[in-house]
Design a protein around this motif. Structure first.
Motif, PDB file in Angstrom:
ATOM      1  N   ILE A 146       0.791  -1.345   0.092  1.00 41.60           N
ATOM      2  CA  ILE A 146      -0.132   0.024  -0.004  1.00 41.60           C
ATOM      3  C   ILE A 146       0.620   1.294   0.036  1.00 41.60           C
ATOM      4  CG2 ILE A 146      -1.859  -1.067   1.095  1.00 41.60           C
ATOM      5  CD1 ILE A 146      -1.307   0.179   3.758  1.00 41.60           C
ATOM      6  N   PHE A 147       2.140   1.190   0.136  1.00 42.96           N
ATOM      7  CA  PHE A 147       2.972   2.252   0.463  1.00 42.96           C
ATOM      8  C   PHE A 147       3.492   2.535  -1.193  1.00 42.96           C
ATOM      9  CE2 PHE A 147       3.024   1.031   4.621  1.00 42.96           C
ATOM     10  CZ  PHE A 147       2.595   2.188   5.265  1.00 42.96           C
ATOM     11  N   PHE A 148       3.407   1.758  -2.053  1.00 43.09           N
ATOM     12  CA  PHE A 148       3.782   2.030  -3.552  1.00 43.09           C
ATOM     13  C   PHE A 148       2.780   3.072  -4.271  1.00 43.09           C
ATOM     14  CE2 PHE A 148       6.614  -2.006  -4.107  1.00 43.09           C
ATOM     15  CZ  PHE A 148       7.450  -1.781  -3.131  1.00 43.09           C
ATOM     16  N   VAL A 149       3.476   3.731  -5.246  1.00 38.63           N
ATOM     17  CA  VAL A 149       2.770   4.770  -6.008  1.00 38.63           C
ATOM     18  C   VAL A 149       1.741   3.988  -6.965  1.00 38.63           C
ATOM     19  CG1 VAL A 149       4.294   4.980  -7.604  1.00 38.63           C
ATOM     20  CG2 VAL A 149       2.718   6.921  -7.231  1.00 38.63           C
ATOM     21  N   ALA A 150       2.340   2.717  -7.249  1.00 40.73           N
ATOM     22  CA  ALA A 150       1.297   1.939  -8.231  1.00 40.73           C
ATOM     23  C   ALA A 150       0.122   1.643  -7.554  1.00 40.73           C
ATOM     24  CB  ALA A 150       2.218   0.673  -8.731  1.00 40.73           C
ATOM     25  N   SER A 151       0.300   1.375  -6.201  1.00 38.26           N
ATOM     26  CA  SER A 151      -0.866   0.932  -5.523  1.00 38.26           C
ATOM     27  C   SER A 151      -2.026   1.877  -5.326  1.00 38.26           C
ATOM     28  CB  SER A 151      -0.521   0.233  -4.080  1.00 38.26           C
ATOM     29  OG  SER A 151      -0.039  -0.739  -4.277  1.00 38.26           O
ATOM     30  N   ALA A 152      -1.443   3.171  -5.425  1.00 35.69           N
ATOM     31  CA  ALA A 152      -2.244   4.347  -5.158  1.00 35.69           C
ATOM     32  C   ALA A 152      -3.054   4.558  -6.464  1.00 35.69           C
ATOM     33  CB  ALA A 152      -1.691   5.592  -4.857  1.00 35.69           C
ATOM     34  N   VAL A 153      -2.666   4.185  -7.648  1.00 35.81           N
ATOM     35  CA  VAL A 153      -3.582   4.203  -8.978  1.00 35.81           C
ATOM     36  C   VAL A 153      -4.460   3.098  -9.095  1.00 35.81           C
ATOM     37  CG1 VAL A 153      -1.795   5.709  -9.891  1.00 35.81           C
ATOM     38  CG2 VAL A 153      -1.702   3.289 -10.408  1.00 35.81           C
ATOM     39  N   ALA A 154      -4.250   2.011  -8.265  1.00 31.40           N
ATOM     40  CA  ALA A 154      -4.828   1.008  -8.384  1.00 31.40           C
ATOM     41  C   ALA A 154      -6.659   0.926  -8.333  1.00 31.40           C
ATOM     42  CB  ALA A 154      -4.585  -0.303  -7.447  1.00 31.40           C
ATOM     43  N   PRO A 155      -6.988   1.578  -7.187  1.00 26.25           N
ATOM     44  CA  PRO A 155      -8.547   2.074  -7.125  1.00 26.25           C
ATOM     45  C   PRO A 155      -9.283   2.868  -8.380  1.00 26.25           C
ATOM     46  CG  PRO A 155      -7.433   2.373  -4.986  1.00 26.25           C
ATOM     47  CD  PRO A 155      -6.371   2.101  -6.000  1.00 26.25           C
ATOM     48  N   TRP A 156      -8.327   3.739  -8.899  1.00 32.71           N
ATOM     49  CA  TRP A 156      -8.871   4.584  -9.963  1.00 32.71           C
ATOM     50  C   TRP A 156      -8.812   3.568 -11.136  1.00 32.71           C
ATOM     51  CZ3 TRP A 156     -10.741   8.866  -8.780  1.00 32.71           C
ATOM     52  CH2 TRP A 156     -10.108   9.710  -7.607  1.00 32.71           C
ATOM     53  N   LEU A 157      -7.821   2.642 -11.590  1.00 35.14           N
ATOM     54  CA  LEU A 157      -7.867   1.503 -12.492  1.00 35.14           C
ATOM     55  C   LEU A 157      -9.289   0.676 -12.496  1.00 35.14           C
ATOM     56  CD1 LEU A 157      -4.304   0.680 -12.982  1.00 35.14           C
ATOM     57  CD2 LEU A 157      -5.730   2.130 -14.703  1.00 35.14           C
ATOM     58  N   LYS A 158      -9.539   0.294 -11.040  1.00 28.19           N
ATOM     59  CA  LYS A 158     -10.563  -0.716 -10.720  1.00 28.19           C
ATOM     60  C   LYS A 158     -11.882   0.206 -11.092  1.00 28.19           C
ATOM     61  CE  LYS A 158     -13.551  -2.000  -6.940  1.00 28.19           C
ATOM     62  NZ  LYS A 158     -13.619  -2.363  -5.523  1.00 28.19           N
ATOM     63  N   MET A 159     -12.051   1.238 -10.749  1.00 26.96           N
ATOM     64  CA  MET A 159     -13.298   2.243 -11.225  1.00 26.96           C
ATOM     65  C   MET A 159     -13.462   2.474 -12.489  1.00 26.96           C
ATOM     66  SD  MET A 159     -13.581   4.606  -7.845  1.00 26.96           S
ATOM     67  CE  MET A 159     -11.790   5.152  -7.679  1.00 26.96           C
ATOM     68  N   ARG A 160     -12.518   2.600 -13.315  1.00 29.17           N
ATOM     69  CA  ARG A 160     -12.342   2.986 -14.562  1.00 29.17           C
ATOM     70  C   ARG A 160     -12.898   1.404 -15.299  1.00 29.17           C
ATOM     71  NH1 ARG A 160     -10.499   6.923 -18.041  1.00 29.17           N
ATOM     72  NH2 ARG A 160     -11.393   6.724 -19.970  1.00 29.17           N
ATOM     73  N   LEU A 161     -12.145   0.630 -14.861  1.00 30.42           N
ATOM     74  CA  LEU A 161     -12.473  -0.790 -15.699  1.00 30.42           C
ATOM     75  C   LEU A 161     -13.433  -1.521 -15.222  1.00 30.42           C
ATOM     76  CD1 LEU A 161      -8.639  -1.559 -16.106  1.00 30.42           C
ATOM     77  CD2 LEU A 161      -9.930  -0.408 -17.839  1.00 30.42           C
ATOM     78  N   GLY A 162     -13.834  -1.481 -14.148  1.00 28.74           N
ATOM     79  CA  GLY A 162     -14.985  -2.103 -13.602  1.00 28.74           C
ATOM     80  C   GLY A 162     -14.352  -3.688 -13.116  1.00 28.74           C
ATOM     81  N   VAL A 163     -13.252  -3.955 -12.772  1.00 22.04           N
ATOM     82  CA  VAL A 163     -12.911  -5.164 -12.485  1.00 22.04           C
ATOM     83  C   VAL A 163     -12.286  -5.450 -10.989  1.00 22.04           C
ATOM     84  CG1 VAL A 163     -12.137  -5.567 -14.972  1.00 22.04           C
ATOM     85  CG2 VAL A 163     -10.469  -4.660 -13.232  1.00 22.04           C
ATOM     86  N   PRO A 164     -12.259  -6.523 -10.382  1.00 22.33           N
ATOM     87  CA  PRO A 164     -11.980  -6.395  -8.969  1.00 22.33           C
ATOM     88  C   PRO A 164     -10.569  -6.285  -8.752  1.00 22.33           C
ATOM     89  CG  PRO A 164     -13.212  -8.808  -9.861  1.00 22.33           C
ATOM     90  CD  PRO A 164     -12.850  -7.761 -10.907  1.00 22.33           C
ATOM     91  N   LEU A 165     -10.260  -5.585  -7.538  1.00 23.19           N
ATOM     92  CA  LEU A 165      -8.911  -5.298  -7.039  1.00 23.19           C
ATOM     93  C   LEU A 165      -8.421  -6.086  -5.902  1.00 23.19           C
ATOM     94  CD1 LEU A 165      -6.540  -3.478  -6.752  1.00 23.19           C
ATOM     95  CD2 LEU A 165      -7.900  -1.747  -5.681  1.00 23.19           C
ATOM     96  N   VAL A 166      -7.370  -6.667  -6.037  1.00 24.60           N
ATOM     97  CA  VAL A 166      -6.876  -7.490  -4.888  1.00 24.60           C
ATOM     98  C   VAL A 166      -5.547  -6.430  -4.255  1.00 24.60           C
ATOM     99  CG1 VAL A 166      -5.601  -9.590  -4.210  1.00 24.60           C
ATOM    100  CG2 VAL A 166      -7.719  -9.659  -5.912  1.00 24.60           C
ATOM    101  N   THR A 167      -5.265  -6.438  -3.179  1.00 30.22           N
ATOM    102  CA  THR A 167      -4.097  -5.729  -2.526  1.00 30.22           C
ATOM    103  C   THR A 167      -3.504  -6.542  -1.594  1.00 30.22           C
ATOM    104  OG1 THR A 167      -5.330  -3.768  -2.965  1.00 30.22           O
ATOM    105  CG2 THR A 167      -3.279  -3.680  -1.431  1.00 30.22           C
ATOM    106  N   THR A 168      -2.160  -6.859  -1.830  1.00 31.92           N
ATOM    107  CA  THR A 168      -1.519  -7.757  -0.865  1.00 31.92           C
ATOM    108  C   THR A 168      -0.667  -6.575   0.050  1.00 31.92           C
ATOM    109  OG1 THR A 168      -0.789  -9.605  -2.215  1.00 31.92           O
ATOM    110  CG2 THR A 168       0.533  -9.081  -0.612  1.00 31.92           C
TER     111      THR A 168
END
Length: 392
Positions: free
Chosen positions: A100-122
């Protein structure tokens, strides 16, 4: 099934634990028939796009903030746009963000909402309480704001150990969205010990203390340098070997030179022969202030090297103090030096700890089980398997 992995760093162009976990999981998932792609940040000498072990890798330019902040961090204003463009071609069914401290993870929720696919976070890290004041304050501020936002938008949160799972719960992750998949480790290749090394892997002379990890504050390499002073006063034969790179490297090398320890220290940088270096170690030391399920500790254990580590995060889940290694308190350089000297003087104890550690680590060998577990969870999220409530 197509899975998009998001991580700031990715092996082999970076040597930390998270990136190696992502690489090994991606390989194993590919072996199970999934299509896996990784979007990550650019690294020196790494191509913008490549295929590694059947995994598509896309790299995006970024400005590292780690030298300024002392913690892993980056600024990547083009990351979301580049990731979205890549997704238009790859069409992922699942997004899987790491740390969760990676900047790539910070864009993940935006990608999820835009694409409509599930998000898994480790989640790869546990409690921040052992970090020093300023670093702890900055990391905690990020964690309770951006980190919680990422976790709130995650359909599933994966913890790499029990301590990380407990920390996830403290951040508001509910048990029905939380599972634990411990890190695994590759089996060390069979090898003939090099000259001057015993059949059990111990150097006959001089004693070698090895550190493997990113050279950043939360891994504690500066504490080992401080402890080395006390060790070398009592036993000037001891060598200290650091495998890894990071923003503290120049500072550590300057401090070693200032103290006149240059002959006793070796900074190797990134290496692809870590098991060989471990095989010649007398002791492995990991003085971290913050951990999840430390891959380097697992690697040392499976290589049969006695471990001294700090009592943080999931380290205590791997090391049973006095049985499979020794645990010391985080931040205590003098206590670390005392432990190093005690084990260097006690070969029978080292052999006992190493044998116990190897037996303990064997249950973590191989990534196939972890990948199969993930594949089942992906399928459940996509509605391809009946939902089941699982204990975290």
């Amino acid at each position: 099934m197509r899975v998009l992995m998001l991580t700031d760093y990715f092996a082999p162009h970076s040597g930390g634990g998270v990136e190696r976990v992502v690489l090994e999981l991606s390989r194993a998932l590919t072996g199970l028939g999934l299509e896996v792609a990784v979007v990550t940040l650019a690294a020196p000498g790494a191509p913008r796009a490549e295929i590694l072990a059947g995994v598509r890798v896309e790299r995006v330019g970024a400005l590292s903030l780690t030298p300024v902040l002392g913690l892993q961090s980056a600024f990547a204003p083009r990351l979301y746009g580049r990731a979205l463009t890549f997704c238009a071609r790859f069409r992922p069914d699942i997004i899987h963000a790491h740390n969760i401290f990676f900047v790539a993870s910070a864009v993940a929720p935006w990608l999820k909402m835009r694409l409509g696919v599930p998000l898994v976070t480790t989640m790869h890290l546990g409690s921040l309480e052992r970090l020093d004041g300023l670093h702890r304050w900055a990391a905690r501020l990020y964690e309770v704001s951006v980190g919680r936002w990422i976790l709130r938008h995650s359909d599933l949160v994966v913890a790499v150990g029990d301590a990380v799972r407990d920390h996830a719960r403290s951040l508001g992750v509910t048990p029905d969205r939380l599972i634990t998949i411990p890190n695994s480790v590759a089996a060390p290749p069979a090898r003939v010990p090099p000259a001057g090394v015993s059949p059990t892997g111990y150097p006959l002379t001089p004693p070698r203390v090895v550190f493997v990890g990113r050279l950043i504050v939360n891994k504690g390499p500066h504490l080992l340098v401080n402890a080395a002073g006390d060790v070398l006063q009592k036993d000037p034969r001891v060598e200290f070997h650091f495998v890894g790179d990071g923003p503290l490297r120049n500072r550590l090398e300057a401090e070693v030179a200032r103290r006149g320890y240059g002959r006793q220290f070796r900074f190797w940088g990134l290496r692809d022969d870590v098991p060989d270096i471990l095989s010649s170690a007398t002791l492995f030391v990991r003085p971290s202030l913050l951990e999840g399920m430390p891959l380097a500790v697992l690697e040392a254990m499976v290589c049969g090297v006695p471990v001294i580590a700090t009592r943080v995060g999931g380290t205590a889940e791997l090391i049973q103090d006095g049985e499979t290694g020794w645990l010391v308190e985080p931040g205590d350089a003098r206590g670390l030096a005392t432990a190093i000297l005690a084990l260097l003087r006690d070969p029978p104890q080292r052999r006992r700890l190493a044998a116990n550690a190897r037996n303990r680590a064997e249950r973590h060998i191989g990534w196939d089980a972890a990948a199969a577990h993930l594949r089942a969870e992906y399928a459940r999220l996509l509605g391809k398997a009946p939902p089941a409530r699982r204990p975290a």
